[in-house]
Motif scaffolding. Sequence first.
Motif, mmCIF file in Angstrom:
data_model
loop_
_atom_site.group_PDB
_atom_site.id
_atom_site.type_symbol
_atom_site.label_atom_id
_atom_site.label_comp_id
_atom_site.label_asym_id
_atom_site.label_seq_id
_atom_site.Cartn_x
_atom_site.Cartn_y
_atom_site.Cartn_z
ATOM 1 N N LEU A 1 0.822 -1.201 0.000
ATOM 2 C CA LEU A 1 0.000 0.000 0.000
ATOM 3 C C LEU A 1 0.863 1.261 0.000
ATOM 4 N N ARG A 2 2.052 1.149 0.570
ATOM 5 C CA ARG A 2 2.962 2.296 0.614
ATOM 6 C C ARG A 2 3.822 2.405 -0.633
ATOM 7 N N GLY B 1 -11.062 3.155 14.429
ATOM 8 C CA GLY B 1 -10.657 4.351 13.701
ATOM 9 C C GLY B 1 -10.789 4.181 12.204
ATOM 10 N N ARG B 2 -10.536 2.982 11.725
ATOM 11 C CA ARG B 2 -10.691 2.704 10.294
ATOM 12 C C ARG B 2 -12.153 2.830 9.877
ATOM 13 N N ALA C 1 1.689 -5.509 13.147
ATOM 14 C CA ALA C 1 1.524 -5.117 11.746
ATOM 15 C C ALA C 1 0.056 -4.912 11.390
ATOM 16 N N ARG C 2 -0.853 -5.585 12.092
ATOM 17 C CA ARG C 2 -2.282 -5.392 11.796
ATOM 18 C C ARG C 2 -2.734 -4.001 12.245
ATOM 19 N N HIS D 1 -4.427 -1.230 9.657
ATOM 20 C CA HIS D 1 -5.682 -0.513 9.857
ATOM 21 C C HIS D 1 -5.462 0.998 9.913
ATOM 22 N N VAL D 2 -4.417 1.415 10.611
ATOM 23 C CA VAL D 2 -4.154 2.853 10.729
ATOM 24 C C VAL D 2 -3.788 3.436 9.374
ATOM 25 N N HIS D 3 -2.974 2.721 8.609
ATOM 26 C CA HIS D 3 -2.605 3.237 7.285
ATOM 27 C C HIS D 3 -3.839 3.424 6.412
ATOM 28 N N VAL D 4 -4.722 2.430 6.399
ATOM 29 C CA VAL D 4 -5.942 2.542 5.601
ATOM 30 C C VAL D 4 -6.779 3.717 6.094
#
Length: 253
Positions: free
Chosen positions: A26-27, A205-206, A235-236, A240-243
């Motif tokens: 995703l990055r 938050g997601r 990593a999960r 979620h935070v990245h999304v």
Amino acid sequence: MTEQSGTSTRLTGAVQDLAFEVVSALRGGDHVGGVCGGAGIGTDDGPGLAAVRVLGCDVLLPSTMLGRPADAADLALFQRAVSVFPPAQDAPAVSAWSHWAMTRTLLRLAGTTDAVGTYTRPGSPPAAGPAPGDGAEAAAEPGTGWLDDAPWQTLTHQLAVLAALAVPGADCGVARVAERRPVDVARGFVRAVRRRDWLQAAGAGRWLSATGGAPDTLGLDAGLAFVAQMGAPDARVALHVHVAQELRAGTAA
């Protein structure tokens, strides 16, 4: 007991490795062999396939969120996980929903890649690759009665388990429940942070980011940054935070 403990440890490690690869993709990381290949997951890897089932639709986020062609190997392993791990008749509602979302995602993406990962335009003749079937038939949505009137604590917990459904343009019963109850989800986010339950906080938050219903007083952006920092070893949480942050920034496809 020792064997069960070893299996559980391998599954936990496989989930973490796979989530890390998804975040990397995703990055903008280079994943020519797909996220499953990057995590070392093959068709005969029991814990690896179980990890695909645990992450659910998030395994294919590089396609569903960024609009990239689906990787053929990832699709094949995703389809195999759907087939190998169907929910039992008496499975919890979250399992039924996760399975439903995976089958819907598979049916939507199957045929978008050929056997070597070449993109096939929508409407073109089906290419070689995982075809619908073997556990991936279209099915009606499971019900949401178990969520509609659930206490806010329970609601947040269950939504966090189903955070893989919180994607751009989410349109399903679970998403509609989350949209109707933003204050309850926000309360759950705060509670999870206070309890240092970083995975649940990230999932909540997601959902708030996907539905766009976070109260202004919540300070969700700062909260997500804090959760990312404190939950960094998982990593999960990072996934979620990245999304959530991408959804907040409006950069998702």
